[in-house]
Design a protein around this motif. Structure first.
Motif, PDB file in Angstrom:
ATOM      1  N   SER A  53      51.981 -29.553  95.093  1.00 48.50           N
ATOM      2  CA  SER A  53      50.949 -28.636  95.565  1.00 48.50           C
ATOM      3  C   SER A  53      51.502 -27.422  96.296  1.00 48.50           C
ATOM      4  CB  SER A  53      49.988 -29.375  96.514  1.00 48.50           C
ATOM      5  OG  SER A  53      50.580 -29.565  97.796  1.00 48.50           O
ATOM      6  N   LEU A  54      52.790 -27.438  96.654  1.00 50.75           N
ATOM      7  CA  LEU A  54      53.354 -26.375  97.475  1.00 50.75           C
ATOM      8  C   LEU A  54      53.349 -25.015  96.772  1.00 50.75           C
ATOM      9  CD1 LEU A  54      56.343 -28.307  99.099  1.00 50.75           C
ATOM     10  CD2 LEU A  54      54.165 -27.669 100.157  1.00 50.75           C
ATOM     11  N   ALA A  55      53.192 -25.026  95.458  1.00 49.91           N
ATOM     12  CA  ALA A  55      53.124 -23.767  94.704  1.00 49.91           C
ATOM     13  C   ALA A  55      51.745 -23.117  94.813  1.00 49.91           C
ATOM     14  CB  ALA A  55      53.475 -24.009  93.239  1.00 49.91           C
ATOM     15  N   HIS A  56      50.798 -23.787  95.467  1.00 44.00           N
ATOM     16  CA  HIS A  56      49.424 -23.289  95.550  1.00 44.00           C
ATOM     17  C   HIS A  56      48.984 -23.212  97.014  1.00 44.00           C
ATOM     18  CE1 HIS A  56      49.003 -24.081  91.209  1.00 44.00           C
ATOM     19  NE2 HIS A  56      49.634 -25.208  91.461  1.00 44.00           N
ATOM     20  N   GLN A  57      48.010 -22.350  97.275  1.00 46.31           N
ATOM     21  CA  GLN A  57      47.410 -22.307  98.599  1.00 46.31           C
ATOM     22  C   GLN A  57      46.551 -23.550  98.816  1.00 46.31           C
ATOM     23  OE1 GLN A  57      45.421 -18.680  99.693  1.00 46.31           O
ATOM     24  NE2 GLN A  57      46.873 -17.387  98.566  1.00 46.31           N
ATOM     25  N   ILE A  58      46.391 -23.921 100.078  1.00 47.23           N
ATOM     26  CA  ILE A  58      45.662 -25.151 100.401  1.00 47.23           C
ATOM     27  C   ILE A  58      44.241 -25.114  99.839  1.00 47.23           C
ATOM     28  CG2 ILE A  58      44.751 -26.553 102.285  1.00 47.23           C
ATOM     29  CD1 ILE A  58      47.148 -25.658 103.973  1.00 47.23           C
ATOM     30  N   LYS A  59      43.555 -23.987  99.984  1.00 49.81           N
ATOM     31  CA  LYS A  59      42.167 -23.904  99.524  1.00 49.81           C
ATOM     32  C   LYS A  59      42.060 -24.015  98.006  1.00 49.81           C
ATOM     33  CE  LYS A  59      42.096 -18.820  99.295  1.00 49.81           C
ATOM     34  NZ  LYS A  59      41.408 -17.600  99.746  1.00 49.81           N
ATOM     35  N   ASP A  60      43.122 -23.601  97.278  1.00 51.04           N
ATOM     36  CA  ASP A  60      43.086 -23.651  95.821  1.00 51.04           C
ATOM     37  C   ASP A  60      43.237 -25.067  95.277  1.00 51.04           C
ATOM     38  OD1 ASP A  60      42.737 -20.921  95.703  1.00 51.04           O
ATOM     39  OD2 ASP A  60      44.872 -20.472  95.469  1.00 51.04           O
ATOM     40  N   LEU A  61      43.642 -26.002  96.126  1.00 49.90           N
ATOM     41  CA  LEU A  61      43.820 -27.386  95.680  1.00 49.90           C
ATOM     42  C   LEU A  61      42.494 -28.070  95.385  1.00 49.90           C
ATOM     43  CD1 LEU A  61      46.625 -28.550  98.160  1.00 49.90           C
ATOM     44  CD2 LEU A  61      46.874 -27.601  95.861  1.00 49.90           C
ATOM     45  N   LEU A  62      41.392 -27.398  95.684  1.00 53.82           N
ATOM     46  CA  LEU A  62      40.070 -27.934  95.378  1.00 53.82           C
ATOM     47  C   LEU A  62      39.563 -27.474  94.016  1.00 53.82           C
ATOM     48  CD1 LEU A  62      38.410 -27.444  98.884  1.00 53.82           C
ATOM     49  CD2 LEU A  62      39.429 -29.524  97.953  1.00 53.82           C
ATOM     50  N   LYS A  63      40.328 -26.583  93.355  1.00 51.29           N
ATOM     51  CA  LYS A  63      39.927 -26.070  92.048  1.00 51.29           C
ATOM     52  C   LYS A  63      40.332 -27.049  90.950  1.00 51.29           C
ATOM     53  CE  LYS A  63      40.380 -21.216  93.464  1.00 51.29           C
ATOM     54  NZ  LYS A  63      41.094 -19.936  93.229  1.00 51.29           N
ATOM     55  N   THR A  64      39.462 -27.227  89.980  1.00 54.13           N
ATOM     56  CA  THR A  64      39.670 -28.230  88.937  1.00 54.13           C
ATOM     57  C   THR A  64      40.981 -28.023  88.188  1.00 54.13           C
ATOM     58  OG1 THR A  64      37.274 -28.443  88.628  1.00 54.13           O
ATOM     59  CG2 THR A  64      38.697 -29.257  86.862  1.00 54.13           C
ATOM     60  N   GLU A  65      41.265 -26.764  87.807  1.00 55.31           N
ATOM     61  CA  GLU A  65      42.480 -26.527  87.022  1.00 55.31           C
ATOM     62  C   GLU A  65      43.744 -26.789  87.831  1.00 55.31           C
ATOM     63  OE1 GLU A  65      40.997 -22.473  88.557  1.00 55.31           O
ATOM     64  OE2 GLU A  65      40.174 -24.322  87.696  1.00 55.31           O
ATOM     65  N   VAL A  66      43.694 -26.498  89.139  1.00 55.17           N
ATOM     66  CA  VAL A  66      44.854 -26.762  90.003  1.00 55.17           C
ATOM     67  C   VAL A  66      45.021 -28.264  90.202  1.00 55.17           C
ATOM     68  CG1 VAL A  66      45.876 -26.399  92.281  1.00 55.17           C
ATOM     69  CG2 VAL A  66      44.650 -24.542  91.149  1.00 55.17           C
ATOM     70  N   ILE A  67      43.918 -28.966  90.381  1.00 50.96           N
ATOM     71  CA  ILE A  67      43.966 -30.419  90.512  1.00 50.96           C
ATOM     72  C   ILE A  67      44.626 -31.045  89.293  1.00 50.96           C
ATOM     73  CG2 ILE A  67      42.514 -32.502  90.476  1.00 50.96           C
ATOM     74  CD1 ILE A  67      40.556 -31.031  92.300  1.00 50.96           C
ATOM     75  N   GLU A  68      44.229 -30.598  88.105  1.00 53.62           N
ATOM     76  CA  GLU A  68      44.807 -31.147  86.883  1.00 53.62           C
ATOM     77  C   GLU A  68      46.305 -30.876  86.797  1.00 53.62           C
ATOM     78  OE1 GLU A  68      42.486 -29.346  83.835  1.00 53.62           O
ATOM     79  OE2 GLU A  68      40.773 -30.712  84.083  1.00 53.62           O
TER      80      GLU A  68
END
Length: 263
Positions: free
Chosen positions: A233-248
């Motif tokens: 997850s470190l490649a993404h912002q914390i808030k973006d971890l709630l997005k479906t595509e980032v989760i996948e």
């Protein structure tokens, strides 16, 4: 008005080692698990037309020649030795016991405890006799399905990212800053009420979103899977971890690393 736009990218391929093995696959009731008659039928399965089928929706698990299906959504059934996290709501013993315990715990307190006994009606007897159990201080509580918490030798972990985690078998997961003193020095009922630093809050928030991502993708949770997901997850912002595509994406990378480790 700000708008997030995500351009299409080539998705990472999962190795065949992840998809070829029946173990770990999600199945629905009636799905064929295997037609190999050498396997033995475990709970959550039944035989029909020389095929082993799933009787519940869940994850296929195999131990040698025994195959079973672990239901994804199920009521928590405690076992002796389980670690649980919960909130004190009331006391049911004598007035003397209640008065004595009020010097340690109050209604509304969050605690960690171990299952000491399981009664015939399903009720659990808990104890907090070890110093590692007791009142929980400042942190974040995350609720997932109990079936997603993998049973391990220990459910208390200090992660290298700077946070501690308690993976309750009942599906309650506690995230907190790593204490500066050891459990032996502090004791189970002493809580730290000092302000939590911004860096610690960011780590805990990221871990919380990673656990929700793993739960959304029905992945088993234990120290390694949580840590791998955090690192992905470190490649993404914390808030973006709630997005479906980032989760996948982060869960796929986690699954890939776990497969490489096991393979």
């Amino acid at each position: 008005m700000a708008v997030d736009i995500r351009l299409p990218v080539a998705r990472k391929r999962v190795t065949e080692a992840v998809t070829a093995d029946t173990t770990g696959h999600l199945v629905a009731p009636g799905d064929t698990i295997t037609a190999d008659s050498s396997f033995m039928r475990g709970h959550g399965t039944y035989m029909e037309d020389d095929k082993l089928l799933a009787s519940v929706a869940g994850v296929v698990e195999r131990v040698n020649k025994l195959i079973c299906v672990r239901a994804l959504k199920t009521r928590y059934n405690g076992e002796v030795g389980d670690i649980v996290v919960g909130r004190v709501t009331e006391r049911r013993r004598s007035a003397e016991d209640e008065l004595a315990m009020r010097s340690y715990l109050q209604e509304g307190d969050l605690i960690s405890a171990e299952v000491q006994a399981v009664y015939s009606d399903g009720a659990l007897s808990l104890h907090t006799r070890s110093l590692k159990y007791g009142k929980l201080g400042q942190g974040v509580l995350v609720k997932v399905s109990p079936s997603l918490v993998k049973r391990r030798k220990t459910h208390f972990h200090t992660l290298p990212c700077g946070a501690s985690i308690i993976l309750g078998n009942n599906g309650f997961i506690w995230l907190s800053p790593t204490p500066e003193v050891t459990e032996e020095e502090a004791g189970g009922f002493v809580t730290n009420l000092e302000p939590v630093s911004l860096s610690d809050r960011e780590v805990i928030s990221r871990l919380r979103n990673c656990i929700l991502a793993l739960a959304a993708q029905k992945m088993l949770m234990y120290d390694t899977s949580v840590l791998y997901c955090y690192e992905a997850s470190l490649a993404h912002q914390i808030k973006d971890l709630l997005k479906t595509e980032v989760i996948e994406d982060i869960v796929m990378e986690t699954r890939q690393r776990l497969a490489e480790q096991e393979g």
